[in-house]
Design an enzyme around this catalytic site. Structure first.
Site, PDB file in Angstrom:
ATOM      1  N   HIS A 101     -20.418 -21.279  12.390  1.00 47.19           N
ATOM      2  CA  HIS A 101     -20.537 -22.677  12.807  1.00 47.19           C
ATOM      3  C   HIS A 101     -19.997 -23.588  11.719  1.00 47.19           C
ATOM      4  O   HIS A 101     -19.751 -23.157  10.589  1.00 47.19           O
ATOM      5  CB  HIS A 101     -22.005 -23.049  13.086  1.00 47.19           C
ATOM      6  CG  HIS A 101     -22.889 -22.981  11.883  1.00 47.19           C
ATOM      7  ND1 HIS A 101     -23.310 -21.782  11.330  1.00 47.19           N
ATOM      8  CD2 HIS A 101     -23.425 -23.951  11.109  1.00 47.19           C
ATOM      9  CE1 HIS A 101     -24.066 -22.019  10.278  1.00 47.19           C
ATOM     10  NE2 HIS A 101     -24.151 -23.340  10.107  1.00 47.19           N
ATOM     11  N   ASP A 103     -21.334 -27.407  10.294  1.00 43.74           N
ATOM     12  CA  ASP A 103     -22.467 -28.309  10.493  1.00 43.74           C
ATOM     13  C   ASP A 103     -22.027 -29.654  11.059  1.00 43.74           C
ATOM     14  O   ASP A 103     -20.957 -30.165  10.722  1.00 43.74           O
ATOM     15  CB  ASP A 103     -23.169 -28.573   9.154  1.00 43.74           C
ATOM     16  CG  ASP A 103     -23.705 -27.296   8.527  1.00 43.74           C
ATOM     17  OD1 ASP A 103     -24.051 -26.367   9.267  1.00 43.74           O
ATOM     18  OD2 ASP A 103     -23.770 -27.252   7.287  1.00 43.74           O
ATOM     19  N   HIS A 256     -18.941 -21.479   8.396  1.00 42.16           N
ATOM     20  CA  HIS A 256     -19.735 -20.592   7.545  1.00 42.16           C
ATOM     21  C   HIS A 256     -20.747 -19.820   8.386  1.00 42.16           C
ATOM     22  O   HIS A 256     -21.059 -20.211   9.517  1.00 42.16           O
ATOM     23  CB  HIS A 256     -20.408 -21.355   6.405  1.00 42.16           C
ATOM     24  CG  HIS A 256     -21.307 -22.472   6.832  1.00 42.16           C
ATOM     25  ND1 HIS A 256     -20.847 -23.716   7.209  1.00 42.16           N
ATOM     26  CD2 HIS A 256     -22.644 -22.539   6.933  1.00 42.16           C
ATOM     27  CE1 HIS A 256     -21.862 -24.493   7.525  1.00 42.16           C
ATOM     28  NE2 HIS A 256     -22.976 -23.811   7.375  1.00 42.16           N
ATOM     29  N   ARG A 271     -30.683 -27.727   0.889  1.00 36.18           N
ATOM     30  CA  ARG A 271     -29.377 -28.231   1.352  1.00 36.18           C
ATOM     31  C   ARG A 271     -29.357 -29.751   1.406  1.00 36.18           C
ATOM     32  O   ARG A 271     -30.249 -30.371   1.994  1.00 36.18           O
ATOM     33  CB  ARG A 271     -29.083 -27.659   2.739  1.00 36.18           C
ATOM     34  CG  ARG A 271     -27.638 -27.824   3.151  1.00 36.18           C
ATOM     35  CD  ARG A 271     -27.395 -27.275   4.528  1.00 36.18           C
ATOM     36  NE  ARG A 271     -27.520 -28.320   5.527  1.00 36.18           N
ATOM     37  CZ  ARG A 271     -27.354 -28.133   6.828  1.00 36.18           C
ATOM     38  NH1 ARG A 271     -27.066 -26.926   7.286  1.00 36.18           N
ATOM     39  NH2 ARG A 271     -27.478 -29.124   7.677  1.00 36.18           N
TER      40      ARG A 271
HETATM   41  C1  SIN Z   1     -26.357 -23.280   6.742  1.00 38.57           C
HETATM   42  O1  SIN Z   1     -25.856 -22.776   7.732  1.00 38.57           O
HETATM   43  O2  SIN Z   1     -26.332 -24.481   6.548  1.00 38.57           O
HETATM   44  C2  SIN Z   1     -27.048 -22.402   5.725  1.00 38.57           C
HETATM   45  C3  SIN Z   1     -26.159 -21.389   5.138  1.00 38.57           C
HETATM   46  C4  SIN Z   1     -26.910 -20.403   4.279  1.00 38.57           C
HETATM   47  O3  SIN Z   1     -28.147 -20.425   4.285  1.00 38.57           O
HETATM   48  O4  SIN Z   1     -26.278 -19.589   3.626  1.00 38.57           O
END
Ligand code: SIN
Length: 280
Positions: A101, A103, A256, A271
Site C-alpha cells: 500500500h 499511505d 511499502h 509513526r
Molecule cells: C505502515 O504501513 O505504515 C507501517 C509499516 C511498518 O510497520 O513497517
C-alpha cells in the site's frame, strides 16, 4: 542546530538509501533538512540507524522536514497526538500494513510520507519492504503508458478503516474512528512527482478500488496486472529494523509492506505522517 555532512549509501539498485553522520536528537539545520528532503525525493525511502530519541525529538525532527499530519485512524501515543502507534502484540496474528500500500492515497492531498521509528523490534523478522513506483512506471511499455495517461483512479479508506473492515481484520484497540472512514479521492493513475517531476505509477492494492468511470469488475484485470508488475523484486528494497532505526518514505513515489513473520513477538513502531502537497 548543526549543519551536517551526510553520507548517503544506496540500499538496492531500485530505491532506498541509508543516511549516516547525523544525530537526530538535535533538529537538523535548515540546510541539512533540505539535504534530507533531497535524498528522500531522489531515493524514495531513506533510513537512519541508532537514533535514541524521545517522542518530542521525533516530532521536532519530523517538523523540520514538513508540517505534521494528525492521523485520524491510528491509536496515538499517549500525550503525543502527532505520533501514531503501529503495534503488534505477541497474541495478535494480523499486523498493520501487511499488504502492499501507500499511505493516505484516499486523501484529496495525499501525505508526503512518514517518519517511522522502531521502538521495540522482534528478535528476528518484522522487516519492511519498499517498492519504487517510478521504476515500475518506467518499465511499462510505451503502449500501456499511453493508455494509463488518460486514466484516473478512485481511492478509498472505507474497506480498510471502516467498522466492518476493522472487525474482520482483528485490529482491537489499534485503530479507531471507523466513522471517519467516509471519504474517497480520485487521482491520476500516473502522476508527476511534485518535487522532481518523475512520472510515477499512482495506484496501490491497499486503497485503490477502481478506475474512474469503470466498474470494479472492469478495473480488476488491469489493476491486477499493474500490481503484479509493480511488485517485482527488481523495484524493491528491504529494511531490517533495529530499535532506534528510522525509515522515511515518500508516499507519492513508493509502496511499502510490513512483513508479518514474527508471530509470538512484540513489535512497536512510532509513526509521524508528513503533510503533502497537491498531486496531478
Ligand atoms: C505502515 O504501513 O505504515 C507501517 C509499516 C511498518 O510497520 O513497517
Amino acid at each position: 542546530m548543526s549543519t551536517t555532512q551526510l553520507e548517503i549509501i544506496p540500499t538496492s539498485g531500485a530505491l532506498g538509501a541509508e543516511l549516516h553522520g547525523i544525530d537526530l536528537a538535535q533538529p537538523p539545520a535548515p540546510a541539512t533538512a533540505k539535504a534530507i528532503r533531497g535524498a528522500l525525493a531522489e531515493h524514495g525511502v531513506i533510513f537512519f540507524r541508532d537514533q535514541q530519541i524521545t517522542p518530542e525529538q521525533h516530532i521536532a525532527f519530523a517538523e523540520s522536514l514538513a508540517p505534521v499530519n494528525i492521523n485520524r485512524f491510528f491509536k496515538p501515543v499517549s500525550g503525543h497526538a502527532q505520533i501514531s502507534e503501529v503495534r503488534k502484540e505477541p497474541d495478535q496474528t494480523r499486523n498493520i500494513g501487511g499488504g502492499w500500500h501507500t499511505d493516505h492515497s484516499y486523501d484529496q492531498i495525499p501525505a508526503l510520507g512518514s517518519v517511522l521509528l522502531a521502538r521495540e523490534v522482534p528478535p528476528r523478522g518484522g522487516d519492511t519492504v519498499f517498492a519504487s513506483m517510478w521504476r515500475a512506471y518506467d518499465a511499462l511499455s510505451a503502449g500501456l503508458k499511453k493508455t494509463l495517461e488518460g486514466l484516473r483512479a478512485v481511492h478509498s479508506s472505507r474497506h480498510v478503516f471502516g467498522a466492518e473492515a476493522r472487525r474482520q481484520r482483528d485490529m482491537g484497540d489499534r485503530l479507531g474512528n471507523a466513522h471517519l472512514a467516509t471519504q474517497d479521492a480520485v487521482h491520476p493513475v500516473v502522476i508527476r512527482h511534485p518535487d522532481n517531476g518523475r512520472r510515477v505509477l499512482y495506484v496501490n492494492p491497499g486503497f485503490t478500488t477502481h478506475f474512474e468511470g469503470w466498474t470494479v469488475e472492469e478495473s480488476k484485470p488491469l489493476l491486477e496486472y499493474l500490481y503484479a508488475h509493480a511488485s517485482r523484486q527488481e523495484f524493491q528494497t528491504r529494511f531490517q529494523w533495529r530499535a532506534g532505526s528510522i525509515a522515511i518514505w515518500d508516499n507519492r513515489a513508493t509502496w511499502h509492506l510490513a512483513v508479518n513473520d514474527y508471530q509470538g513477538e512484540r513489535r512497536l513502531m512510532h509513526r509521524i505522517t508528513l503533510e503533502g502537497t497537491p498531486i496531478s
